[in-house]
Every structure is written in structure tokens, then in C-alpha cells.
Design an enzyme around this catalytic site. Sequence first.
Site, PDB file in Angstrom:
ATOM      1  N   GLU A   1      -2.039  -9.052   3.067  1.00 42.94           N
ATOM      2  CA  GLU A   1      -2.388  -9.590   4.380  1.00 42.94           C
ATOM      3  C   GLU A   1      -3.897  -9.646   4.605  1.00 42.94           C
ATOM      4  O   GLU A   1      -4.361 -10.303   5.548  1.00 42.94           O
ATOM      5  CB  GLU A   1      -1.712  -8.771   5.490  1.00 42.94           C
ATOM      6  CG  GLU A   1      -2.335  -7.429   5.810  1.00 42.94           C
ATOM      7  CD  GLU A   1      -1.967  -6.309   4.861  1.00 42.94           C
ATOM      8  OE1 GLU A   1      -2.305  -5.146   5.174  1.00 42.94           O
ATOM      9  OE2 GLU A   1      -1.327  -6.584   3.826  1.00 42.94           O
TER      10      GLU A   1
ATOM     11  N   HIS B   1      -3.615  -5.001  -0.353  1.00 47.01           N
ATOM     12  CA  HIS B   1      -3.116  -5.533   0.916  1.00 47.01           C
ATOM     13  C   HIS B   1      -3.089  -7.061   0.862  1.00 47.01           C
ATOM     14  O   HIS B   1      -4.131  -7.696   1.041  1.00 47.01           O
ATOM     15  CB  HIS B   1      -4.014  -5.084   2.070  1.00 47.01           C
ATOM     16  CG  HIS B   1      -3.880  -3.637   2.414  1.00 47.01           C
ATOM     17  ND1 HIS B   1      -3.000  -3.189   3.377  1.00 47.01           N
ATOM     18  CD2 HIS B   1      -4.504  -2.549   1.928  1.00 47.01           C
ATOM     19  CE1 HIS B   1      -3.106  -1.874   3.472  1.00 47.01           C
ATOM     20  NE2 HIS B   1      -3.996  -1.456   2.600  1.00 47.01           N
TER      21      HIS B   1
ATOM     22  N   CYS C   1       0.839  -1.193   0.000  1.00 48.61           N
ATOM     23  CA  CYS C   1       0.000   0.000   0.000  1.00 48.61           C
ATOM     24  C   CYS C   1       0.885   1.258   0.000  1.00 48.61           C
ATOM     25  O   CYS C   1       1.646   1.462  -0.922  1.00 48.61           O
ATOM     26  CB  CYS C   1      -0.996  -0.026   1.155  1.00 48.61           C
ATOM     27  SG  CYS C   1      -2.357   1.161   0.975  1.00 48.61           S
TER      28      CYS C   1
END
Length: 216
Positions: free
Chosen positions: A198, A196, A88
Site C-alpha cells: 500500500e 508494504h 508486514c
Amino acid sequence: MKVAIVDYGSGNLHSARKAFERAAREAALSATIEVTADPASVRQADRIVLPGVGAFAACADGLRGISGMTGALDEAIRRRGVPFLGICVGMQLLAERGLEYGAVPGLGWIGGDVIAIQSHDPSVKIPHMGWNTLLPRREHPLLAGIPTSDVGWHAYFVHSFHFRVGNPADLVAETDHGGPVTAMVARDNIAGTQFHPEKSQKLGLKLISNFLDWRP
């Protein structure tokens, strides 16, 4: 393998660590995942991850506010070739400049500027928040085994600005949000995702495991 997730006051650090731990476990890779603000620890890492959320200027100030951190990153990544992943705003910081609140210098490792998303469709809302597939512009090891385009897996985005690269060869993937939006950039041992990983479920876990196994 030691993976350093850089803590400079920005980013989903807990989520990132958990995702990297899970990806390593599921890929049967031996890895120690460390969230750290210590430049010495970053220098010793075998993989380096730079997360980031919020405004470009605040993230740039936070990173530069840790004495010795940008020097440690430069030594490990650009001089010794340690594999790097920016996430990001951590990816956006690779640029020469961020143009969110005036012109703010980035790390300058990949040419280009971070600019506001400009949608060609007035019904498309900014910020861009939600799930999109990736539109690859060239092959890259971090995308190996990840279905893309219309039938692809989805990645999670939340942002109002994106990285306009100076050299098209540095663009790995885009997505569509009222027009093309940069989703991934890379050069040599350096890679960055606007989305993202994650938070991107199976796409994110696969990309992270590819990163842990990457030998640029």
C-alpha cells in the site's frame, strides 16, 4: 468481488483500503473493499487481507482478542481456499512462532519462525527502513509483470524482524539488507509480503491488482 481488510487494531487500514480501491479501479476490476472487525463479514469475503504493524506479540494478541476471528480466518482461508494476503506483521503472523519478546505462537499456517534481522555489515542499520528491490527465489502469480533484481521496481520496508521459513519452497522473494531478508512467502492460496504494497507505489499497485485477479 468482496475484499475484507481485517481490522484488529493494527495496520495502515486507511492507506490499505485506498490502495486496494485504486488498484481495482486501474485494473478495471469490480471490487468492494471493506475494512472490518466482523468475523461474519470475513467469512463471506472473496479475498482477505491481514495488515499489521508493530510488535508480533501485540498483533497476535489483538487478532486473537476478537471473538471468532481466527476461526473465521481458518474456515475461509484454509478450508475454503479464499485467497489471502498478509502484509508486514500480518505476514509474520503466518509463522509458527514470533521470537521478538520470548516465543509467541503465530497462526502456524506456514512453518518457520519470525527472527531478528542479522546484518553481516556493521554499517547497515536496523530497523530496516526504506526502499529495496526484490530478489525472486521462485515464480509466483503475485509477482507477474513486476521487474525484480537490480533493475527492478522498489518496495517499501520498515521492520526489525523477518520470517525465516522452515521449508524453502515457501520462500518467494528476498531482499538484501546486510544479508538476505525475507520479502515474500506463499503456500497454496496464502501469500504474505514483508514490505508494504500500500506504500510501494507502482510495485504495490501491480501486486495488489495481481492479488485481486489471483485464482490459486
